[in-house]
Design an enzyme around this catalytic site. Structure first.
Site, PDB file in Angstrom:
ATOM      1  N   HIS A 168       9.701   8.667  40.161  1.00 24.39           N
ATOM      2  CA  HIS A 168      11.148   8.383  40.214  1.00 24.39           C
ATOM      3  C   HIS A 168      11.875   9.277  41.212  1.00 24.39           C
ATOM      4  O   HIS A 168      13.107   9.281  41.242  1.00 24.39           O
ATOM      5  CB  HIS A 168      11.762   8.495  38.820  1.00 24.39           C
ATOM      6  N   SER A 205      12.471   9.566  33.835  1.00 24.63           N
ATOM      7  CA  SER A 205      13.381   8.471  34.163  1.00 24.63           C
ATOM      8  C   SER A 205      14.244   7.996  33.009  1.00 24.63           C
ATOM      9  O   SER A 205      15.268   7.379  33.233  1.00 24.63           O
ATOM     10  CB  SER A 205      12.594   7.292  34.714  1.00 24.63           C
ATOM     11  N   LYS A 222       9.356   1.904  43.812  1.00 27.87           N
ATOM     12  CA  LYS A 222      10.713   2.254  43.352  1.00 27.87           C
ATOM     13  C   LYS A 222      11.549   2.691  44.570  1.00 27.87           C
ATOM     14  O   LYS A 222      12.097   1.849  45.265  1.00 27.87           O
ATOM     15  CB  LYS A 222      10.623   3.278  42.231  1.00 27.87           C
ATOM     16  N   SER A 231      -0.187  18.452  28.563  1.00 25.60           N
ATOM     17  CA  SER A 231       0.615  17.287  28.940  1.00 25.60           C
ATOM     18  C   SER A 231       2.022  17.398  28.359  1.00 25.60           C
ATOM     19  O   SER A 231       2.182  17.631  27.148  1.00 25.60           O
ATOM     20  CB  SER A 231      -0.091  16.027  28.402  1.00 25.60           C
ATOM     21  N   THR A 291       4.765   6.304  43.664  1.00 21.71           N
ATOM     22  CA  THR A 291       4.727   4.839  43.725  1.00 21.71           C
ATOM     23  C   THR A 291       5.406   4.370  45.000  1.00 21.71           C
ATOM     24  O   THR A 291       6.275   5.061  45.544  1.00 21.71           O
ATOM     25  CB  THR A 291       5.438   4.214  42.501  1.00 21.71           C
ATOM     26  N   THR A 321     -11.437  -2.834  42.146  1.00 19.96           N
ATOM     27  CA  THR A 321     -10.333  -3.789  42.142  1.00 19.96           C
ATOM     28  C   THR A 321      -9.946  -4.111  43.584  1.00 19.96           C
ATOM     29  O   THR A 321     -10.099  -3.275  44.484  1.00 19.96           O
ATOM     30  CB  THR A 321      -9.129  -3.235  41.333  1.00 19.96           C
ATOM     31  N   THR A 322      -9.456  -5.317  43.785  1.00 22.08           N
ATOM     32  CA  THR A 322      -9.087  -5.758  45.134  1.00 22.08           C
ATOM     33  C   THR A 322      -7.976  -4.868  45.694  1.00 22.08           C
ATOM     34  O   THR A 322      -7.043  -4.498  44.972  1.00 22.08           O
ATOM     35  CB  THR A 322      -8.640  -7.238  45.065  1.00 22.08           C
ATOM     36  N   THR A 356      10.126   2.944  24.045  1.00 21.47           N
ATOM     37  CA  THR A 356      10.339   3.659  25.309  1.00 21.47           C
ATOM     38  C   THR A 356      11.090   4.967  25.051  1.00 21.47           C
ATOM     39  O   THR A 356      10.827   5.991  25.687  1.00 21.47           O
ATOM     40  CB  THR A 356      11.120   2.759  26.296  1.00 21.47           C
ATOM     41  N   ARG A 391      10.786  -8.164  22.872  1.00 22.30           N
ATOM     42  CA  ARG A 391      11.257  -8.120  24.263  1.00 22.30           C
ATOM     43  C   ARG A 391      11.525  -9.520  24.793  1.00 22.30           C
ATOM     44  O   ARG A 391      10.639 -10.358  24.786  1.00 22.30           O
ATOM     45  CB  ARG A 391      10.214  -7.439  25.147  1.00 22.30           C
TER      46      ARG A 391
HETATM   47  C1  LIG Z   1       6.926   8.131  35.408  1.00 17.67           C
HETATM   48  C2  LIG Z   1       6.246   6.882  35.828  1.00 17.67           C
HETATM   49  N1  LIG Z   1       5.000   6.970  36.347  1.00 17.67           N
HETATM   50  C3  LIG Z   1       4.345   5.861  36.741  1.00 17.67           C
HETATM   51  C4  LIG Z   1       4.924   4.615  36.633  1.00 17.67           C
HETATM   52  C5  LIG Z   1       4.159   3.402  37.099  1.00 17.67           C
HETATM   53  O1  LIG Z   1       4.541   3.069  38.402  1.00 17.67           O
HETATM   54  P1  LIG Z   1       4.378   1.562  38.923  1.00 17.67           P
HETATM   55  O2  LIG Z   1       5.596   0.817  38.469  1.00 17.67           O
HETATM   56  O3  LIG Z   1       4.259   1.678  40.400  1.00 17.67           O
HETATM   57  O4  LIG Z   1       3.146   1.025  38.298  1.00 17.67           O
HETATM   58  C6  LIG Z   1       6.211   4.474  36.118  1.00 17.67           C
HETATM   59  C7  LIG Z   1       6.840   3.141  36.017  1.00 17.67           C
HETATM   60  O5  LIG Z   1       7.955   2.930  35.655  1.00 17.67           O
HETATM   61  C8  LIG Z   1       6.893   5.641  35.693  1.00 17.67           C
HETATM   62  O6  LIG Z   1       8.117   5.564  35.160  1.00 17.67           O
END
Ligand SMILES: Cc1ncc(COP(=O)(O)O)c(C=O)c1O
Length: 435
Positions: A241, A213, A272, A160, A269, A301-302, A387, A43
């Site tokens: 997403h 995604s 995004k 899953s 999240t 964690t903070t 990926t 990468r």
């Molecule tokens: C499906 C999915 N879940 C969770 C995450 C993680 O989210 P974050 O980028 O906020 O850590 C991603 C990140 O690309 C994602 O594609």
């Protein structure tokens, strides 16, 4: 009889030996990196600085040039450009002035501000749930929540989806003592067979996403929830997403489909569609309170910094109230697809805002990306193994509200030339091969 201390000369020898000894991990790193490079999976990051006032234009740092070069970016996950909206920036700046740059501790120590609780309430309301809980990222929200839930009682079985994100897999794999059953991607028949084969009384959880995604496909949330009811399973849905983009207020596909109330836990999240940073879950009051009290990844964690929380709060409120960005992104994506089709550039048709351009080879994919940037000033991320599976390498494009028709035409012309030169498209091709 053993001597308790080394003599001075023995000490020198042993210190020298330690200095010279090379831990085997150093060699491991070299070997592993050589292998990754050999497989074309190494990468390299492209330094691109976003121009807040000229989004989606970024500045690329080019060696030997005193000033950066402007390039058009087609693969940001800030899908709606919320990170550069002045009200969002102003909210973050005001919070940094008022409260400082960092949170100053975990949520328990000193990291819970009125901003944090307001944002949690806003997110709970967005998804129609009783409560919400912030995490430092979407990744951590998945990893910490799933791991904590799946180790809470004996005998958990987690169903899953095969294409679930790495963060969900990390949580599921980290839940020692629980069992994992992987079902075929978006395949409710396979899921039902696997649910039916599991012991009736075992606590079950179905973990899945709404928008996947990398392929851009969308799951059947209502169908999955119907199976969950039939087999008494808890549902955990990742809307990472989708939030901001789908549903009348940006509550995701579950809001669009009117089924948010059927899902037990909705995760999302703020990084995004909302353009800022942070992750969260929303659920019933007792589930949120349980995770707040037991999830290590939340407790130790903070907390998210005040400017981030204030920016995210402004963004979520704006996204809920204003529909034009949501309408605009889908208009832009449709226009882009029409123009790709007219130019004969192959793409994969998806029911979402994601436009994959199949390339099918890691080296070629990286080369096309590099040439697109250096020769034409456009940037689109190459998506390679691990990926996506080997042989399905692609460019992943996410046109947004600020990509103009002219930008699209310029990119499509460049893609046409490069894909022909790289043998992805035949020398002369008129018909669209969208599938
Ligand atoms: C499906 C999915 N879940 C969770 C995450 C993680 O989210 P974050 O980028 O906020 O850590 C991603 C990140 O690309 C994602 O594609």
């Amino acid at each position: 009889m053993p001597r308790p201390f080394l003599t001075r000369s023995e000490e020198k020898v042993s210190v020298g030996a330690i200095k010279n000894a090379r831990h085997p991990f150093y060699d491991h790193c070299h070997q592993a990196l050589d292998q990754i490079k050999h497989q074309g999976r190494y990468r390299t990051f492209t330094p691109l600085a976003r121009q807040a006032e000229r989004f989606p234009l970024y500045e690329e740092a080019v060696r030997d040039l005193p000033q950066g070069r402007e390039v058009i970016v087609w693969s940001t996950n800030d899908y709606l450009g919320m990170g550069v909206v002045p009200e969002v920036q102003d909210a973050a700046i005001a919070a940094i002035r008022e409260h400082g740059a960092g949170a100053g501790g975990t949520r328990n120590i000193a990291g819970t501000s009125p901003l944090h609780t307001q944002l949690e309430a806003e997110l709970a309301s967005l998804h129609g749930k009783e409560a919400g809980l912030l995490f430092i990222s979407g990744y951590v929200s998945n990893q910490a929540s799933l791991q904590t839930i799946l180790t809470s009682m004996p005998g958990w079985i987690c169903f899953s989806d095969r294409l679930n994100h790495a963060s969900m897999i990390a949580g599921i794999k980290g839940a020692r003592g629980s069992q994992t059953v992987i079902y075929e991607h978006n395949d409710l028949k396979d899921l039902e067979e696997k649910l039916a084969a599991a012991p009736k009384d075992a606590p079950k959880l179905i973990a899945f996403e709404s928008v996947y995604s990398m392929d851009g496909d969308i799951s059947d949330i209502a169908g999955t929830c119907a199976l969950a009811r039939k087999y008494n399973a808890l549902t955990y849905l990742d809307e990472v997403h989708a939030v901001g983009l789908y549903g009348q207020e940006g509550g995701g596909v579950s809001q669009r489909d009117g089924v948010a109330d059927q899902v037990d836990i909705i995760e999302g999240t703020l990084a995004k569609g909302f353009g800022v940073h942070g992750g969260y879950i929303t659920a019933s009051a007792e589930i949120v309170d349980f995770l707040r009290s037991t999830a290590s990844g939340f407790i130790f964690t903070t907390a998210l910094p005040p400017p981030v929380v204030a920016g995210a709060l402004a963004s979520v409120r704006k996204v809920r109230a204003e529909n034009w960005r949501r309408e605009s992104i889908f208009e832009r994506v449709n226009t882009f697809r029409h123009r790709l089709r007219a130019a004969g550039v192959p793409f994969t048709m998806t029911p979402s805002h994601i436009v994959p351009i199949p390339i099918g080879d890691a080296e070629r994919c990286k080369r096309i990306c590099r040439r697109l940037l250096t020769e034409y000033g456009h940037y689109a991320t190459p998506i390679n193994y691990p990926t996506v599976p080997q042989g399905t390498e692609r460019l992943r494009l996410t046109p947004g509200p600020f990509h103009t028709d002219e930008m699209m035409d310029d990119l499509i012309n460049a893609l046409g030339v490069l894909l022909r030169e790289e043998g992805v498209m035949p020398a002369r091709q008129a018909a669209c091969s969208a599938a």
